[in-house]
Design a protein around this motif. Structure first.
Motif, PDB file in Angstrom:
ATOM      1  N   GLU A  82       0.827  -1.203   0.000  1.00  0.00           N
ATOM      2  CA  GLU A  82       0.000   0.000   0.000  1.00  0.00           C
ATOM      3  C   GLU A  82       0.866   1.260   0.000  1.00  0.00           C
ATOM      4  O   GLU A  82       0.535   2.254  -0.648  1.00  0.00           O
ATOM      5  N   LEU A  83       1.975   1.210   0.742  1.00  0.00           N
ATOM      6  CA  LEU A  83       2.876   2.358   0.809  1.00  0.00           C
ATOM      7  C   LEU A  83       3.502   2.640  -0.558  1.00  0.00           C
ATOM      8  O   LEU A  83       3.574   3.791  -0.999  1.00  0.00           O
ATOM      9  N   VAL A  84       3.946   1.591  -1.242  1.00  0.00           N
ATOM     10  CA  VAL A  84       4.537   1.752  -2.585  1.00  0.00           C
ATOM     11  C   VAL A  84       3.496   2.312  -3.555  1.00  0.00           C
ATOM     12  O   VAL A  84       3.780   3.230  -4.342  1.00  0.00           O
ATOM     13  N   LYS A  85       2.282   1.780  -3.463  1.00  0.00           N
ATOM     14  CA  LYS A  85       1.209   2.236  -4.341  1.00  0.00           C
ATOM     15  C   LYS A  85       0.894   3.710  -4.112  1.00  0.00           C
ATOM     16  O   LYS A  85       0.683   4.478  -5.072  1.00  0.00           O
ATOM     17  N   LEU A  86       0.895   4.144  -2.845  1.00  0.00           N
ATOM     18  CA  LEU A  86       0.610   5.535  -2.520  1.00  0.00           C
ATOM     19  C   LEU A  86       1.696   6.462  -3.039  1.00  0.00           C
ATOM     20  O   LEU A  86       1.419   7.508  -3.627  1.00  0.00           O
ATOM     21  N   LEU A  87       2.966   6.069  -2.859  1.00  0.00           N
ATOM     22  CA  LEU A  87       4.085   6.910  -3.284  1.00  0.00           C
ATOM     23  C   LEU A  87       4.155   7.035  -4.802  1.00  0.00           C
ATOM     24  O   LEU A  87       4.581   8.072  -5.336  1.00  0.00           O
ATOM     25  N   LEU A  88       3.744   5.989  -5.519  1.00  0.00           N
ATOM     26  CA  LEU A  88       3.718   6.054  -6.978  1.00  0.00           C
ATOM     27  C   LEU A  88       2.547   6.900  -7.482  1.00  0.00           C
ATOM     28  O   LEU A  88       2.648   7.582  -8.503  1.00  0.00           O
ATOM     29  N   TRP A  89       1.442   6.869  -6.737  1.00  0.00           N
ATOM     30  CA  TRP A  89       0.243   7.608  -7.161  1.00  0.00           C
ATOM     31  C   TRP A  89       0.317   9.089  -6.834  1.00  0.00           C
ATOM     32  O   TRP A  89      -0.150   9.932  -7.601  1.00  0.00           O
ATOM     33  N   THR A 103       4.079  13.707   6.330  1.00  0.00           N
ATOM     34  CA  THR A 103       3.346  12.863   7.266  1.00  0.00           C
ATOM     35  C   THR A 103       3.854  11.430   7.198  1.00  0.00           C
ATOM     36  O   THR A 103       4.047  10.770   8.231  1.00  0.00           O
ATOM     37  N   LEU A 104       4.101  10.947   5.986  1.00  0.00           N
ATOM     38  CA  LEU A 104       4.610   9.584   5.808  1.00  0.00           C
ATOM     39  C   LEU A 104       6.042   9.451   6.329  1.00  0.00           C
ATOM     40  O   LEU A 104       6.401   8.468   6.980  1.00  0.00           O
ATOM     41  N   TRP A 105       6.886  10.423   6.051  1.00  0.00           N
ATOM     42  CA  TRP A 105       8.298  10.326   6.442  1.00  0.00           C
ATOM     43  C   TRP A 105       8.513  10.462   7.947  1.00  0.00           C
ATOM     44  O   TRP A 105       9.415   9.859   8.508  1.00  0.00           O
ATOM     45  N   GLN A 149       7.368  18.667  20.852  1.00  0.00           N
ATOM     46  CA  GLN A 149       8.008  17.413  20.477  1.00  0.00           C
ATOM     47  C   GLN A 149       9.106  17.681  19.444  1.00  0.00           C
ATOM     48  O   GLN A 149       8.919  18.505  18.546  1.00  0.00           O
ATOM     49  N   ASN A 150      10.226  16.974  19.582  1.00  0.00           N
ATOM     50  CA  ASN A 150      11.304  17.034  18.600  1.00  0.00           C
ATOM     51  C   ASN A 150      11.223  15.801  17.708  1.00  0.00           C
ATOM     52  O   ASN A 150      11.243  14.667  18.189  1.00  0.00           O
ATOM     53  N   VAL A 151      11.124  16.021  16.397  1.00  0.00           N
ATOM     54  CA  VAL A 151      10.976  14.933  15.440  1.00  0.00           C
ATOM     55  C   VAL A 151      12.221  14.874  14.566  1.00  0.00           C
ATOM     56  O   VAL A 151      12.625  15.895  13.976  1.00  0.00           O
TER      57      VAL A 151
END
Length: 320
Positions: free
Chosen positions: A256-263, A280-282, A316-318
């Motif tokens: 699903e992650l690969v599909k989202l990044l390609l889309w 948000t993903l990273w 928060q530190n991210v």
């Protein structure tokens, strides 16, 4: 020595035939009662005016002469005037000035009527807008000082606006607050429940309950006013209707992650929205925190994003 006639009690006939400008007085237990006939016109064309029953007495409070109108003949009869006279004398015997007491009562009645008019003109849209602008949003004083509202983030303020405007104002906005019943509120959220949006229905009720409570605290509503949104919430709870989300653990699979990044690059979203989704993903941050962030929160040398005023109230530190 001249003989003085014993005064006679007033009679209905005497009151009925009183002449213009004349004053009659009662006697015995009804002493203090006067009948006064006004005059209309002058000279030879004088006519009888209004005939009034008046109680003339000395105030037990100030010891000054006072008078109070009991009524007007023939709407008020002599016997009715004497009954009222007895009530007024009873007040005076208790140390109360009847004229002052009447003025205070009339003043209280006017205040009560004014409050009733204010309540009848207080609409649901006013209730909601007062809550949003005076309680939820930040306020800036004339001196420039900012007083923070109950919502810390812009996203939360906007959500409260959308929830109340669409869930309450659209259907109930122009109804007087005191006329809205629990059945009206139940009917307003019924379509939300029917489409399965139970969490949204719960949010509408929660914000509406808070709106009512804020109005009560500001005395926009009577003290004995019952919060109908609270009643609807309790009814749904007794009926077993759950208005909160189910706990769940849901993450994107690798496919699903690969599909989202390609889309995403080819999607119709604006570049800003694409960037928010990537961040948000990273980072695993909430999308609202990313949207609310500014460049001064990013330390690219240290590779840190400092999130301020987050949902749980802490910074928060991210790691980037």
């Amino acid at each position: 020595m001249a003989h003085r006639d014993t005064p006679k009690p007033l009679s209905h006939r005497a009151v009925e035939t009183i002449k213009a400008g004349q004053t009659l007085t009662d006697c015995g237990e009804n002493v203090g009662l006067r009948v006064v006939c006004g005059k209309i016109g002058g000279g030879t064309k004088v006519k009888r005016g209004k005939v009034s029953f008046i109680y003339r007495y000395r105030s037990p409070v100030t010891n000054t002469l006072k008078q109070i109108i009991i009524g007007h003949f023939p709407d008020t009869s002599l016997s009715e005037a004497r009954v009222e006279l007895a009530n007024l004398k009873s007040q005076r015997a208790r140390g109360v000035c009847p004229a002052t007491a009447r003025k205070e009562r009339l003043r209280a009645e006017e205040v009560s009527k004014a409050e009733e008019r204010a309540v009848s003109s207080y609409l649901m849209k006013d209730l909601v807008e007062n809550y949003l602008t005076d309680c939820i949003e930040d306020k800036i004083l004339p001196c420039g000082k900012r007083i923070k509202g109950r919502r810390k983030r812009k996203g939360q303020i906007g959500r409260a606006h959308r929830i109340l405007e669409r869930g309450v104002i659209d259907s109930l906005g122009y109804l007087p607050v005191h006329e809205v019943r629990r059945s009206d509120i139940a009917s307003a959220i019924e379509p939300v429940l029917e489409r399965g949006a139970k969490v949204l229905a719960g949010s509408i009720l929660r914000e509406l309950k808070a709106s009512y409570e804020y109005a009560l605290g500001k005395q926009h509503l009577p003290e004995d006013f019952l919060n109908p949104a609270q009643a609807v919430s309790e009814s749904l709870k007794r009926a077993g209707v759950k208005l909160t989300s189910n706990k769940r653990s849901r993450v994107l699979s690798e496919q699903e992650l690969v599909k989202l990044l390609l889309w995403l690059p080819e999607s119709a979203y604006t570049q800003n929205r694409k960037n928010v989704l990537r961040m948000t993903l990273w980072t695993g941050c909430r999308s609202g925190d990313i949207c609310a962030s500014s460049w001064d929160q990013y330390d690219l040398k240290k590779g840190i994003l400092v999130l301020q005023d987050t949902k749980n109230g802490t910074d928060q530190n991210v790691q980037l």
